[in-house]
Design a protein around this motif. Structure first.
Motif, PDB file in Angstrom:
ATOM      1  N   MET A 193      -5.621  16.653   8.945  1.00 14.20           N
ATOM      2  CA  MET A 193      -6.921  16.283   8.375  1.00 14.20           C
ATOM      3  C   MET A 193      -6.715  15.112   7.414  1.00 14.20           C
ATOM      4  O   MET A 193      -5.851  15.184   6.542  1.00 14.20           O
ATOM      5  CB  MET A 193      -7.522  17.463   7.602  1.00 14.20           C
ATOM      6  CG  MET A 193      -8.050  18.575   8.478  1.00 14.20           C
ATOM      7  SD  MET A 193      -8.109  20.148   7.590  1.00 14.20           S
ATOM      8  CE  MET A 193      -9.548  19.923   6.571  1.00 14.20           C
ATOM      9  N   LEU A 242     -26.431  22.376   8.639  1.00  9.74           N
ATOM     10  CA  LEU A 242     -25.544  23.486   8.255  1.00  9.74           C
ATOM     11  C   LEU A 242     -26.238  24.408   7.254  1.00  9.74           C
ATOM     12  O   LEU A 242     -26.151  25.637   7.360  1.00  9.74           O
ATOM     13  CB  LEU A 242     -24.237  22.949   7.666  1.00  9.74           C
ATOM     14  CG  LEU A 242     -23.252  22.342   8.674  1.00  9.74           C
ATOM     15  CD1 LEU A 242     -22.080  21.709   7.951  1.00  9.74           C
ATOM     16  CD2 LEU A 242     -22.761  23.387   9.666  1.00  9.74           C
ATOM     17  N   ASN A 243     -26.939  23.815   6.296  1.00  7.07           N
ATOM     18  CA  ASN A 243     -27.684  24.638   5.343  1.00  7.07           C
ATOM     19  C   ASN A 243     -28.714  25.498   6.066  1.00  7.07           C
ATOM     20  O   ASN A 243     -28.892  26.683   5.760  1.00  7.07           O
ATOM     21  CB  ASN A 243     -28.392  23.752   4.313  1.00  7.07           C
ATOM     22  CG  ASN A 243     -27.463  23.316   3.194  1.00  7.07           C
ATOM     23  OD1 ASN A 243     -26.425  23.956   2.957  1.00  7.07           O
ATOM     24  ND2 ASN A 243     -27.809  22.244   2.519  1.00  7.07           N
ATOM     25  N   GLN A 275     -14.197  25.546   8.250  1.00  2.00           N
ATOM     26  CA  GLN A 275     -13.805  26.259   7.038  1.00  2.00           C
ATOM     27  C   GLN A 275     -15.025  26.627   6.204  1.00  2.00           C
ATOM     28  O   GLN A 275     -15.114  27.717   5.647  1.00  2.00           O
ATOM     29  CB  GLN A 275     -12.863  25.390   6.204  1.00  2.00           C
ATOM     30  CG  GLN A 275     -12.424  26.070   4.908  1.00  2.00           C
ATOM     31  CD  GLN A 275     -11.447  25.221   4.121  1.00  2.00           C
ATOM     32  OE1 GLN A 275     -11.413  24.001   4.255  1.00  2.00           O
ATOM     33  NE2 GLN A 275     -10.647  25.867   3.307  1.00  2.00           N
ATOM     34  N   TYR A 276     -15.970  25.705   6.165  1.00  5.32           N
ATOM     35  CA  TYR A 276     -17.156  25.911   5.354  1.00  5.32           C
ATOM     36  C   TYR A 276     -18.005  27.073   5.871  1.00  5.32           C
ATOM     37  O   TYR A 276     -18.484  27.896   5.112  1.00  5.32           O
ATOM     38  CB  TYR A 276     -17.987  24.628   5.323  1.00  5.32           C
ATOM     39  CG  TYR A 276     -19.329  24.789   4.680  1.00  5.32           C
ATOM     40  CD1 TYR A 276     -19.448  24.914   3.311  1.00  5.32           C
ATOM     41  CD2 TYR A 276     -20.474  24.858   5.456  1.00  5.32           C
ATOM     42  CE1 TYR A 276     -20.670  25.094   2.712  1.00  5.32           C
ATOM     43  CE2 TYR A 276     -21.703  25.037   4.875  1.00  5.32           C
ATOM     44  CZ  TYR A 276     -21.803  25.157   3.498  1.00  5.32           C
ATOM     45  OH  TYR A 276     -23.019  25.346   2.925  1.00  5.32           O
ATOM     46  N   ASP A 323     -25.312  12.450  12.000  1.00  6.89           N
ATOM     47  CA  ASP A 323     -24.841  11.738  10.818  1.00  6.89           C
ATOM     48  C   ASP A 323     -24.530  12.741   9.720  1.00  6.89           C
ATOM     49  O   ASP A 323     -25.120  13.816   9.661  1.00  6.89           O
ATOM     50  CB  ASP A 323     -25.932  10.773  10.329  1.00  6.89           C
ATOM     51  CG  ASP A 323     -25.850   9.442  11.035  1.00  6.89           C
ATOM     52  OD1 ASP A 323     -24.729   8.992  11.307  1.00  6.89           O
ATOM     53  OD2 ASP A 323     -26.908   8.864  11.313  1.00  6.89           O
ATOM     54  N   LYS A 324     -23.610  12.337   8.824  1.00  2.00           N
ATOM     55  CA  LYS A 324     -23.120  13.279   7.807  1.00  2.00           C
ATOM     56  C   LYS A 324     -24.241  13.905   6.977  1.00  2.00           C
ATOM     57  O   LYS A 324     -24.222  15.105   6.719  1.00  2.00           O
ATOM     58  CB  LYS A 324     -22.120  12.586   6.882  1.00  2.00           C
ATOM     59  CG  LYS A 324     -20.762  12.349   7.524  1.00  2.00           C
ATOM     60  CD  LYS A 324     -19.993  13.642   7.754  1.00  2.00           C
ATOM     61  CE  LYS A 324     -18.905  13.410   8.791  1.00  2.00           C
ATOM     62  NZ  LYS A 324     -18.363  14.647   9.344  1.00  2.00           N
ATOM     63  N   SER A 325     -25.209  13.085   6.563  1.00  2.00           N
ATOM     64  CA  SER A 325     -26.241  13.643   5.685  1.00  2.00           C
ATOM     65  C   SER A 325     -27.120  14.618   6.465  1.00  2.00           C
ATOM     66  O   SER A 325     -27.608  15.609   5.916  1.00  2.00           O
ATOM     67  CB  SER A 325     -27.078  12.532   5.043  1.00  2.00           C
ATOM     68  OG  SER A 325     -27.819  11.824   6.010  1.00  2.00           O
ATOM     69  N   ILE A 326     -27.308  14.369   7.764  1.00  2.14           N
ATOM     70  CA  ILE A 326     -28.121  15.255   8.599  1.00  2.14           C
ATOM     71  C   ILE A 326     -27.318  16.504   8.955  1.00  2.14           C
ATOM     72  O   ILE A 326     -27.847  17.630   8.964  1.00  2.14           O
ATOM     73  CB  ILE A 326     -28.563  14.524   9.893  1.00  2.14           C
ATOM     74  CG1 ILE A 326     -29.260  13.205   9.555  1.00  2.14           C
ATOM     75  CG2 ILE A 326     -29.461  15.406  10.743  1.00  2.14           C
ATOM     76  CD1 ILE A 326     -30.499  13.329   8.728  1.00  2.14           C
ATOM     77  N   GLU A 327     -26.029  16.323   9.199  1.00  2.18           N
ATOM     78  CA  GLU A 327     -25.149  17.463   9.494  1.00  2.18           C
ATOM     79  C   GLU A 327     -25.220  18.486   8.363  1.00  2.18           C
ATOM     80  O   GLU A 327     -25.357  19.689   8.595  1.00  2.18           O
ATOM     81  CB  GLU A 327     -23.710  16.963   9.657  1.00  2.18           C
ATOM     82  CG  GLU A 327     -22.690  18.062   9.857  1.00  2.18           C
ATOM     83  CD  GLU A 327     -21.263  17.518   9.886  1.00  2.18           C
ATOM     84  OE1 GLU A 327     -20.789  17.212  10.977  1.00  2.18           O
ATOM     85  OE2 GLU A 327     -20.643  17.391   8.820  1.00  2.18           O
ATOM     86  N   ALA A 328     -25.164  17.994   7.137  1.00  5.16           N
ATOM     87  CA  ALA A 328     -25.209  18.894   5.978  1.00  5.16           C
ATOM     88  C   ALA A 328     -26.537  19.651   5.940  1.00  5.16           C
ATOM     89  O   ALA A 328     -26.570  20.855   5.669  1.00  5.16           O
ATOM     90  CB  ALA A 328     -24.995  18.100   4.694  1.00  5.16           C
ATOM     91  N   GLN A 329     -27.640  18.955   6.258  1.00  9.86           N
ATOM     92  CA  GLN A 329     -28.950  19.629   6.266  1.00  9.86           C
ATOM     93  C   GLN A 329     -28.988  20.738   7.321  1.00  9.86           C
ATOM     94  O   GLN A 329     -29.480  21.837   7.056  1.00  9.86           O
ATOM     95  CB  GLN A 329     -30.067  18.621   6.587  1.00  9.86           C
ATOM     96  CG  GLN A 329     -30.296  17.571   5.511  1.00  9.86           C
ATOM     97  CD  GLN A 329     -31.274  16.487   5.974  1.00  9.86           C
ATOM     98  OE1 GLN A 329     -31.826  16.546   7.065  1.00  9.86           O
ATOM     99  NE2 GLN A 329     -31.479  15.477   5.152  1.00  9.86           N
ATOM    100  N   LEU A 352     -12.423  20.506  11.190  1.00  9.39           N
ATOM    101  CA  LEU A 352     -11.849  21.649  10.477  1.00  9.39           C
ATOM    102  C   LEU A 352     -12.549  21.906   9.148  1.00  9.39           C
ATOM    103  O   LEU A 352     -12.628  23.042   8.691  1.00  9.39           O
ATOM    104  CB  LEU A 352     -10.359  21.401  10.239  1.00  9.39           C
ATOM    105  CG  LEU A 352      -9.548  21.276  11.537  1.00  9.39           C
ATOM    106  CD1 LEU A 352      -8.203  20.648  11.268  1.00  9.39           C
ATOM    107  CD2 LEU A 352      -9.358  22.645  12.162  1.00  9.39           C
ATOM    108  N   ASN A 353     -13.093  20.851   8.525  1.00 11.99           N
ATOM    109  CA  ASN A 353     -13.807  21.040   7.266  1.00 11.99           C
ATOM    110  C   ASN A 353     -15.058  21.878   7.475  1.00 11.99           C
ATOM    111  O   ASN A 353     -15.360  22.771   6.691  1.00 11.99           O
ATOM    112  CB  ASN A 353     -14.216  19.679   6.675  1.00 11.99           C
ATOM    113  CG  ASN A 353     -13.044  18.962   6.050  1.00 11.99           C
ATOM    114  OD1 ASN A 353     -12.267  19.568   5.316  1.00 11.99           O
ATOM    115  ND2 ASN A 353     -12.901  17.692   6.357  1.00 11.99           N
ATOM    116  N   VAL A 354     -15.787  21.566   8.547  1.00 11.17           N
ATOM    117  CA  VAL A 354     -17.032  22.277   8.813  1.00 11.17           C
ATOM    118  C   VAL A 354     -16.740  23.738   9.164  1.00 11.17           C
ATOM    119  O   VAL A 354     -17.421  24.650   8.686  1.00 11.17           O
ATOM    120  CB  VAL A 354     -17.827  21.588   9.948  1.00 11.17           C
ATOM    121  CG1 VAL A 354     -19.043  22.394  10.322  1.00 11.17           C
ATOM    122  CG2 VAL A 354     -18.233  20.193   9.531  1.00 11.17           C
TER     123      VAL A 354
END
Lengths: 343, 333
Positions: free
Chosen positions: A267, A203-204, A228-229, A195-201, A224-226
């Motif tokens: 995108m 990645l950090n 690039q990040y 899930d998006k909120s878990i994906e962000a965690q 592609l967003n991920v």
């Protein structure tokens, strides 16, 4: 800190892939027909500089995952070599063991990559024990790593994979990848199922671990967003070939290979007032069994010319940190727009 | 709800709750969900897994397992009470009045029949058309969804088509009987980027032409921004924020919507840490008291853990379920 890692902080890339190719045979479609060949990966070469992240993007069937599996030695290449710090690893059992001490991988499906009958701790210490680390030492390291990836070892070490959420299981897989103290980790769509909120965690977490353990990453994703990040450099693949590579900033500026531009323009726009009006490219990616002649992208390309169906474009340097495999990037190709790309 | 709204709306969902009976007791998957949709409008439903997006869609089409599911509330489609329908009425309703497209077209089409056969079968069954007319309609639909050489594609089996073409065929099937309501459950999620945008543009165009009321479920905020007129943000089985797409995405009010948008990776943030929502989505087996988002919310106080906030209207059709005030929201009446 691993002394081998310290000693090798030189200009030699930590990983080099040279001319990697792989074809798969698939059974014939019918009686009296020939078996067919899937050209999964064709002549893929790149270098991964120490301490950097290389993103690999492309659509399904472009060979991203096959490339990862070839590097790991999970499948044998038809041609090409994988070099770790200039050292050819080879395909002997000893060579593979040496390679896997250096390169680890995290897969997309967090539950399929853990043995359901082993506790989290047993899964993590499995590798080190195979590599001759003492059980007690491996266990201490596993607990330390669980703590680092944000799972309290006292709570989680004894649990089984089904007792964890997808995000937690992926943290376990990351801890397991780290336990042999590798220099490179390959992430194959490792955050795509979260899930998006878990994906962000997660990645950090990956960014923190990279500096803490002095790692280099290969990050494969269709998002592609991920990419690039997280990436310093990007490799764009299409139907088994690398069609563009370069620094993330340059690639995402666009104006490179027509396929890269189309992919970026596809995108979805996050701004409802600036919606996409025209699809950047029509049709589906073709099947890697019946490859187009010449440039593999030419049947879908808006700038197609006579030469494109006849001759395969060379990888051409376009600026300091970018190469493009397109006749428009090659001044002498004979394409009407030759030399137009990568200025 | 005003009477004018009720007349114009093709799809009205009111106080919809769904409970599943399982081995570990009852799970409340939906809790008081309500919205209404006019002809030609697209509602984008966003949220994480387990938030109730798909359950809402399945409840509207009445395809949830009957034995283990308890549905309460009202669902009205084109003036008809969907929850009161018997099996015979449902057979007419599904596919004719409301139809659905799914994430995996390969799993939704029957592998042993051709595409043409499957579309023609639906048309014959729902409209009583002759085989020949139904086949003509199938061809017309394949052309409408821009499948190249449609005539020969009619004779293709699903395994002979690529993912993008299959999703087009699935859309052709779903729209073959001119439904009033289209339910799209992550229809572009399994597709490649260059194909996804083609399908979004196709759906947008067909939507304009055929004027269905569409509910479009997605976890991708970008996809919702491309297609939706209204947005419903779901969390823990409830709608926590609702409004026009521009308002919700550009000026989110609920702390969860804010967090969700902040944790969506945009290019400009490269190298910096992403602002994340701490913790995990709630476990439906073990829902917290009060606001389901309170355990992860940076603004939570005692009230939040005590009562579950109801959706409050903020003007302009905007609604937010949060006990906090929303001074940042400027509403023109």
């Amino acid at each position: 800190m691993n002394p081998v890692k310290e000693a090798n902080r030189s200009n030699t890339p930590v990983l080099e892939v040279a001319g990697l190719s792989k074809k798969f045979r698939v059974p014939a479609a019918g009686i009296g027909q020939k078996p067919r060949v899937v050209h999964a990966v064709s002549d893929v070469s790149f270098r991964l500089a120490a301490g950097t992240t290389l993103g690999i993007v492309g659509e399904s069937g472009c060979g991203k995952s096959t490339t990862a599996r070839l590097i790991m030695g999970l499948i044998a290449p038809d041609a090409g070599d994988v070099l770790i710090r200039g050292d050819v690893m080879g395909r002997s059992a000893k060579g593979l063991k040496r390679l896997r001490r250096q390169v680890q991988m995290v897969f997309q499906d967090s539950s399929a990559s853990l043995n359901p009958r082993l506790t989290i701790e047993s899964s993590i210490i499995f590798g080190p024990v195979v590599h001759g680390v003492k059980q007690s030492e491996a266990r201490a390291r596993a607990h330390h790593l669980l703590d680092l990836v944000g799972l309290d070892p006292n709570l989680y070490a004894g649990r089984y994979p089904h007792e964890l959420s997808g995000g937690q299981r992926q943290r376990v897989n990351i801890a397991r990848a780290l336990v042999l103290d590798p220099s490179i980790i390959i992430f194959d769509e490792a955050v795509s199922a979260l899930d998006k909120s878990i994906e962000a965690q997660v990645l950090n977490l990956l960014i923190d671990l990279k500096s803490e353990f002095d790692l280099s990453y290969i990050f494969i994703s269709h998002d592609l967003n991920v990419v690039q990040y997280i990436s310093d450099d990007v490799l764009v693949m299409y139907l088994g070939e690398v069609i563009e590579r370069g620094s993330t900033d340059l690639i995402y500026q666009g104006a490179g290979h027509p396929y890269t531009s189309a992919l970026l323009a596809s995108m979805p726009s996050p701004d409802p007032e600036r919606r996409t009006l025209v699809a950047p490219v029509s049709g589906d990616p073709p099947n890697p069994i019946d490859l187009p002649t010449g440039c593999r992208f030419h049947p879908r390309c808006a700038d197609v010319s006579e030469i494109c169906s006849r001759l395969q474009p060379r990888m051409t340097q376009a600026g300091v940190s970018r190469s493009i495999a397109c006749h428009m990037a090659d001044r002498k190709s004979g394409h009407p727009k030759a030399g137009a790309l990568g200025k | 709800m005003s009477s004018k709204e009720a007349v114009d709306s093709v799809l009205v969902v009111n106080d919809l709750s769904v409970e599943f009976a399982g081995a570990r007791g009852t799970v409340k998957a939906l809790d008081g969900v309500g919205f209404s949709l006019e002809k030609g409008q697209v509602l984008g439903v966003i949220g994480e897994s387990g938030s109730g997006k798909s359950v809402t869609m399945r409840a509207i089409l009445r395809i949830l397992p009957t034995k283990t599911t308890k549905i309460s509330g009202q669902i009205t489609v084109d003036g008809e009470d969907v929850l009161a329908m018997n099996e015979k009425q449902l057979a007419r309703y599904r596919g004719r009045v409301a139809s659905m497209i799914f994430q995996e077209p390969a799993l939704s089409l029957d592998p042993v029949f051709t595409i043409g056969h499957q579309i023609a079968e639906a048309v014959m069954r729902h409209t009583g058309a002759s085989r020949e007319n139904a086949r003509r309609r199938a061809l017309e639909m394949l052309e409408k969804v821009k499948i190249p050489s449609a005539e020969s594609r009619l004779r293709n089996y699903p395994h002979e088509m690529s993912g993008g073409m299959l999703q087009r065929a699935m859309i052709a099937l779903a729209l073959s009987c001119d439904p009033k309501v289209l339910l799209a459950d992550e229809p572009t999620t399994a597709l490649d980027a260059t194909v996804q945008i083609q399908i979004i543009l196709l759906l947008r165009q067909l939507q304009l032409e055929m004027q269905m009321a569409t509910v479009f479920v997605t976890h991708d905020v970008g996809v919702a921004a491309e297609i939706a007129d209204q947005i419903a943000v779901m969390y823990g089985g409830r709608i926590v924020e609702y409004g026009a797409v521009r308002d919700v995405l550009m000026n989110p009010q609920h702390p969860y919507t804010k967090g969700l948008l902040a944790s969506t990776i945009h290019g400009s943030m490269a190298g910096t840490r992403i602002n994340t929502i701490p913790g995990m989505p709630p476990d439906l087996n073990n829902m917290p008291d009060g606001c389901a988002f309170a355990p992860r919310c940076g603004h939570a106080h005692a009230d939040c853990h005590a009562v579950s906030p109801k959706l409050k209207p903020l003007g302009n059709g905007r609604q937010v379920a949060c006990v906090l005030d929303h001074p940042s929201l400027v509403v023109q009446p």
